[in-house]
Design a protein around this motif. Sequence first.
Motif, PDB file in Angstrom:
ATOM      1  N   ARG A  23      -4.627  -7.602  -7.648  1.00 53.07           N
ATOM      2  CA  ARG A  23      -3.938  -7.958  -6.397  1.00 53.07           C
ATOM      3  C   ARG A  23      -4.687  -7.432  -5.184  1.00 53.07           C
ATOM      4  O   ARG A  23      -4.857  -8.140  -4.189  1.00 53.07           O
ATOM      5  CB  ARG A  23      -2.505  -7.420  -6.398  1.00 53.07           C
ATOM      6  N   VAL A  24      -5.134  -6.179  -5.251  1.00 49.31           N
ATOM      7  CA  VAL A  24      -5.851  -5.573  -4.125  1.00 49.31           C
ATOM      8  C   VAL A  24      -7.136  -6.346  -3.829  1.00 49.31           C
ATOM      9  O   VAL A  24      -7.432  -6.654  -2.674  1.00 49.31           O
ATOM     10  CB  VAL A  24      -6.142  -4.081  -4.405  1.00 49.31           C
ATOM     11  N   ASP A  27      -6.260  -9.857  -2.374  1.00 51.30           N
ATOM     12  CA  ASP A  27      -5.763  -9.741  -0.995  1.00 51.30           C
ATOM     13  C   ASP A  27      -6.878  -9.420  -0.013  1.00 51.30           C
ATOM     14  O   ASP A  27      -6.823  -9.811   1.151  1.00 51.30           O
ATOM     15  CB  ASP A  27      -4.678  -8.662  -0.899  1.00 51.30           C
ATOM     16  N   ALA A  28      -7.904  -8.713  -0.479  1.00 50.37           N
ATOM     17  CA  ALA A  28      -9.034  -8.341   0.384  1.00 50.37           C
ATOM     18  C   ALA A  28     -10.104  -9.420   0.432  1.00 50.37           C
ATOM     19  O   ALA A  28     -11.117  -9.273   1.104  1.00 50.37           O
ATOM     20  CB  ALA A  28      -9.645  -7.032  -0.103  1.00 50.37           C
ATOM     21  N   ARG A  90      -1.296   1.651  -3.806  1.00 49.65           N
ATOM     22  CA  ARG A  90      -2.026   0.458  -3.359  1.00 49.65           C
ATOM     23  C   ARG A  90      -2.905   0.802  -2.154  1.00 49.65           C
ATOM     24  O   ARG A  90      -4.068   0.423  -2.097  1.00 49.65           O
ATOM     25  CB  ARG A  90      -1.018  -0.639  -3.013  1.00 49.65           C
ATOM     26  N   ILE A  94      -6.980   0.532  -1.853  1.00 51.22           N
ATOM     27  CA  ILE A  94      -7.617  -0.260  -0.791  1.00 51.22           C
ATOM     28  C   ILE A  94      -8.594   0.601  -0.011  1.00 51.22           C
ATOM     29  O   ILE A  94      -9.745   0.206   0.233  1.00 51.22           O
ATOM     30  CB  ILE A  94      -6.556  -0.872   0.145  1.00 51.22           C
TER      31      ILE A  94
END
Length: 106
Positions: A23-24, A27-28, A90, A94
Amino acid sequence: MDVEILVVPGCPNEQPAIDLLGRVLADAGHPSEIRISVIRTEKQAERRGFRGSPSFFVNGTDLFPAGDLGSAMACRIYPTRTGLHGLPSRDDLINAIRTLLAHGEG
């Protein structure tokens, strides 16, 4: 980007670590295949600089370096704002990725 999670056999945090990191990265804007490496012996742990399960590596670098603590064939504990947990937060994940990439290691 070479993305890897190191785990011991049967790590209860393996799938949550894969989900979190996936997910990280997505999303990035860095969707990457996440390679899972199972560390089965102390010798493997020493060779890889494994500090416990799960450990997050990007381009061969542990995102949460533990200094000279030595290898550990055990669960890894991450300090978070809400206490100690089996995964980093999270935001911490990140920030660790951003820091690594900013220093040209990504």
